[in-house]
Design a protein around this motif. Structure first.
Motif, short mmCIF file in Angstrom:
data_model
loop_
_atom_site.label_atom_id
_atom_site.label_comp_id
_atom_site.label_asym_id
_atom_site.label_seq_id
_atom_site.Cartn_x
_atom_site.Cartn_y
_atom_site.Cartn_z
N PHE A 53 0.80 -1.21 0.00
CA PHE A 53 0.00 0.00 0.00
C PHE A 53 0.84 1.27 0.00
O PHE A 53 0.31 2.34 0.29
CB PHE A 53 -0.94 0.00 1.21
CG PHE A 53 -1.93 -1.12 1.20
CD1 PHE A 53 -2.97 -1.15 0.27
CD2 PHE A 53 -1.82 -2.16 2.09
CE1 PHE A 53 -3.87 -2.19 0.25
CE2 PHE A 53 -2.74 -3.20 2.07
CZ PHE A 53 -3.76 -3.22 1.15
N VAL A 54 2.11 1.16 -0.33
CA VAL A 54 2.96 2.35 -0.34
C VAL A 54 3.38 2.66 -1.77
O VAL A 54 3.49 1.78 -2.62
CB VAL A 54 4.22 2.18 0.54
CG1 VAL A 54 3.83 1.93 1.97
CG2 VAL A 54 5.10 1.04 0.03
N GLU A 55 3.58 3.92 -2.03
CA GLU A 55 4.09 4.46 -3.29
C GLU A 55 4.41 5.92 -3.03
O GLU A 55 4.14 6.42 -1.94
CB GLU A 55 3.07 4.26 -4.42
CG GLU A 55 1.72 4.90 -4.19
CD GLU A 55 1.49 6.08 -5.11
OE1 GLU A 55 2.11 6.15 -6.18
OE2 GLU A 55 0.68 6.92 -4.76
N PRO A 56 5.04 6.62 -3.98
CA PRO A 56 5.49 7.99 -3.68
C PRO A 56 4.44 8.94 -3.13
O PRO A 56 4.77 9.84 -2.35
CB PRO A 56 6.03 8.47 -5.03
CG PRO A 56 6.54 7.23 -5.69
CD PRO A 56 5.57 6.16 -5.27
N LEU A 108 0.61 2.77 -6.84
CA LEU A 108 -0.13 1.83 -5.99
C LEU A 108 -0.96 0.87 -6.83
O LEU A 108 -0.97 -0.35 -6.59
CB LEU A 108 -1.05 2.61 -5.04
CG LEU A 108 -2.02 1.78 -4.20
CD1 LEU A 108 -1.26 0.98 -3.15
CD2 LEU A 108 -3.06 2.68 -3.53
N ILE A 109 -1.64 1.40 -7.84
CA ILE A 109 -2.55 0.59 -8.65
C ILE A 109 -1.80 -0.46 -9.45
O ILE A 109 -2.08 -1.66 -9.39
CB ILE A 109 -3.35 1.49 -9.62
CG1 ILE A 109 -4.18 2.51 -8.86
CG2 ILE A 109 -4.24 0.65 -10.51
CD1 ILE A 109 -4.83 3.55 -9.77
N VAL A 110 -0.81 -0.01 -10.21
CA VAL A 110 -0.18 -0.86 -11.22
C VAL A 110 0.55 -2.06 -10.62
O VAL A 110 0.30 -3.20 -11.04
CB VAL A 110 0.76 -0.01 -12.11
CG1 VAL A 110 1.50 -0.90 -13.09
CG2 VAL A 110 -0.03 1.06 -12.84
N VAL A 138 -9.58 1.90 -6.32
CA VAL A 138 -8.73 0.70 -6.28
C VAL A 138 -8.12 0.51 -4.90
O VAL A 138 -8.01 -0.63 -4.41
CB VAL A 138 -7.63 0.81 -7.35
CG1 VAL A 138 -6.66 -0.36 -7.24
CG2 VAL A 138 -8.24 0.84 -8.75
N PHE A 139 -7.72 1.60 -4.25
CA PHE A 139 -7.15 1.51 -2.91
C PHE A 139 -8.14 0.89 -1.94
O PHE A 139 -7.79 0.01 -1.14
CB PHE A 139 -6.76 2.93 -2.46
CG PHE A 139 -5.95 2.96 -1.18
CD1 PHE A 139 -5.01 1.98 -0.91
CD2 PHE A 139 -6.13 3.98 -0.26
CE1 PHE A 139 -4.26 2.02 0.25
CE2 PHE A 139 -5.39 4.03 0.90
CZ PHE A 139 -4.44 3.05 1.16
N ILE A 140 -9.39 1.32 -2.01
CA ILE A 140 -10.42 0.77 -1.13
C ILE A 140 -10.64 -0.71 -1.43
O ILE A 140 -10.77 -1.55 -0.51
CB ILE A 140 -11.73 1.56 -1.29
CG1 ILE A 140 -11.56 2.98 -0.77
CG2 ILE A 140 -12.88 0.86 -0.56
CD1 ILE A 140 -12.74 3.88 -1.03
N LEU A 141 -10.67 -1.08 -2.71
CA LEU A 141 -10.85 -2.48 -3.08
C LEU A 141 -9.69 -3.34 -2.58
O LEU A 141 -9.90 -4.48 -2.12
CB LEU A 141 -10.98 -2.61 -4.60
CG LEU A 141 -12.24 -2.00 -5.22
CD1 LEU A 141 -12.20 -2.12 -6.74
CD2 LEU A 141 -13.49 -2.68 -4.67
#
Length: 329
Positions: A87-90, A259-261, A317-320
């Protein structure tokens, strides 16, 4: 002597860096990029200077979509491996906010600074901010999948507040909003070329991909196999800071892309960085291009910033992903 079998998630598709599915993906993304070249308000076919405008605006914008999309998706993948958290990204670790603060500082101290100087300030600040996040993370005893991004978002909010306060006091609040808009509208020939730096970063990540993958197993395991964990983390932080700083200066904020990719790719291919990197870059380019096309056409002749569309899609997408993580325990 028997050899232990690695977990299935790390061996899925191992040894198959390129296959027909990747070629299909390249064809689809190529079609999207061709559509990007053909989309715009200006009539490049009927106008006398259509060819010149095509070279000045359309080609640089499409190249910027490729470089920025690949860079931010790749940065998210590396950061997730190094933190062992999906769940981390810039934009969920404060790296982007630090880059903005560095850019703002340079513009205040050196109003006429060149784009190279602005990039240097953004990269330095992004590096410092990412290191602060990693150092803070080492002191957090609760390492659940939710605590880590919450810590990063909190740090990012603090830095963003400082940037807003400084911008307000120096009458640069409007400029700050433009920098974080995340739009390809102003990408023109002569302005987008620094983005080629992230292509070098992508090559560097691919070269040391195996070390990042081992470092993602944890400090104890990587040390036992002879890897200098701290050095690998420092290298990863540097590459992430360079990519984030360059993209922030040229394009702006691209939220949730990192986060998504990587999460979508790892669902189907496991966690091998070297094998996933072409897929991550390709999917990052595709998502950014689709969001940019939507932003260009939804209220034509005006444009919606790509960061707005990415933010909506990324939040969903984060919630999913959170719900999926909760179901898995």
């Amino acid at each position: 002597m028997t050899t232990a079998t690695p977990p299935p998630s790390r061996t899925r598709h191992k040894g198959r860096l390129f296959d027909w599915r990747l070629l299909v993906g390249v064809a689809v993304v190529g079609a999207l990029l061709a559509l990007s070249l053909a989309t715009g308000v200006y009539d490049i076919r009927g106008a006398d200077d259509g060819g010149e405008m095509f070279a000045i605006t359309r080609i640089p914008r499409t190249v910027a979509l490729v470089l920025a999309g690949a860079a931010m998706a790749m940065s998210g993948l590396v950061m997730q491996l190094l933190t062992q958290n999906r769940f981390v990204e810039p934009t969920t670790t404060g790296t982007t906010e630090w880059a903005g603060l560095g850019l703002l500082t340079v513009m205040i101290l050196l109003p006429g600074a060149s784009i190279g100087t602005r990039m240097a300030g953004a990269i330095l600040a992004a590096f410092v901010g990412t290191m602060v996040f990693f150092l803070f993370l080492r002191r957090v005893t609760l390492r659940s999948s939710l605590i880590v991004p919450i810590v990063g978002i909190m740090l990012g909010a603090v830095v963003s507040s400082v940037s807003t306060f400084v911008a307000l006091r120096t009458d640069m609040l409007q400029n700050l909003g433009v920098w974080f808009a995340g739009s390809f509208t102003s990408v023109l020939r002569g302005q987008y070329e620094p983005l080629w730096i992230v292509a070098v970063v992508a090559v560097a990540v691919f070269v040391v991909a195996d070390r990042f993958t081992v470092a993602g197993l944890g400090e104890e395991i990587s040390t036992n196999v002879g890897l200098n964990h701290n050095r690998v983390v420092l290298l990863g932080t540097t590459l992430i800071a360079v990519a984030t700083g360059v993209v922030t200066v040229v394009v702006g904020n691209l939220p949730f892309l990192g986060l998504i990719v990587p999460n979508i790719v790892s669902m189907f291919r496991g966690d091998d960085l070297r094998g996933n990197l072409p897929w991550v870059c390709l999917l990052g380019i595709g998502i950014v291009t689709v969001c940019d096309l939507v932003g260009r056409t939804i209220v034509m002749p005006f444009e919606v910033p790509v960061s707005l569309i990415l933010g909506v899609v990324g939040a969903v997408v984060f919630i999913l992903l959170l719900l999926r993580q909760r179901r898995r325990g």
